[in-house]
Design a protein around this motif. Sequence first.
Motif, PDB file in Angstrom:
ATOM      1  N   LYS A  80      39.975 -23.342  32.337  1.00  0.00           N
ATOM      2  CA  LYS A  80      40.596 -22.020  32.185  1.00  0.00           C
ATOM      3  C   LYS A  80      40.710 -21.639  30.720  1.00  0.00           C
ATOM      4  O   LYS A  80      40.534 -20.482  30.356  1.00  0.00           O
ATOM      5  CB  LYS A  80      41.974 -21.999  32.843  1.00  0.00           C
ATOM      6  N   GLN A  83      37.561 -19.947  29.387  1.00  0.00           N
ATOM      7  CA  GLN A  83      37.053 -18.751  30.060  1.00  0.00           C
ATOM      8  C   GLN A  83      36.974 -17.532  29.160  1.00  0.00           C
ATOM      9  O   GLN A  83      35.985 -16.814  29.166  1.00  0.00           O
ATOM     10  CB  GLN A  83      37.892 -18.449  31.303  1.00  0.00           C
ATOM     11  N   SER A  84      37.993 -17.283  28.347  1.00  0.00           N
ATOM     12  CA  SER A  84      37.946 -16.087  27.493  1.00  0.00           C
ATOM     13  C   SER A  84      36.846 -16.217  26.436  1.00  0.00           C
ATOM     14  O   SER A  84      36.146 -15.244  26.142  1.00  0.00           O
ATOM     15  CB  SER A  84      39.298 -15.813  26.840  1.00  0.00           C
ATOM     16  N   ASN A  87      33.561 -15.659  28.227  1.00  0.00           N
ATOM     17  CA  ASN A  87      33.369 -14.229  28.520  1.00  0.00           C
ATOM     18  C   ASN A  87      32.953 -13.457  27.263  1.00  0.00           C
ATOM     19  O   ASN A  87      32.042 -12.630  27.301  1.00  0.00           O
ATOM     20  CB  ASN A  87      34.640 -13.625  29.113  1.00  0.00           C
TER      21      ASN A  87
END
Length: 164
Positions: A80, A83-84, A87
């Motif tokens: 997690k 993830q940013s 992205n």
Amino acid sequence: MSALPLNSQNLPYPDPLHPIIVHFVIAMVFFSFFCDVLGYFTRNVRLFEVSFWNMFVAAIAIFIAIIFGQFEAGLAQAQKAAQSTLNYHTVLGWSLGAIVAAIAAWRFVIRNRSPRKVPPAYLGAATLLVCLVFLQVYLGSKLFWVYGLHVEPVVQAMKQGVSP
């Protein structure tokens, strides 16, 4: 229909291909910029030709890098926390694909209209491109070195339910 068997890096082939292809693109973009800057100051027309062909090939290869990047990102078991960054790396990668293609097209027009020089505005845009590529390199390095995407020990830990 069965899925492809994945190896210890969570890939259907021996090693990640995205970094191999993308390093080729990075080198070509940087070398193209270097040749244009050097050609601008030395007025060496041959450097402009080298620059054009490097940017032209980079504009094709970047989309191959993006395709493998998307495929390999889809197979990655990203934490997690990653993830940013993943992205942002993805959005910037697609954006760079469009930017490199546009700059290669601009370079083609320059080459056809005035093959003996490049305008300062083009060098400014190429400088911005190089800065964006540096940012993308940072993000990709962070995904590998900090979050361990497709790094065998991290992949194995994630498969065992251990989140590093």
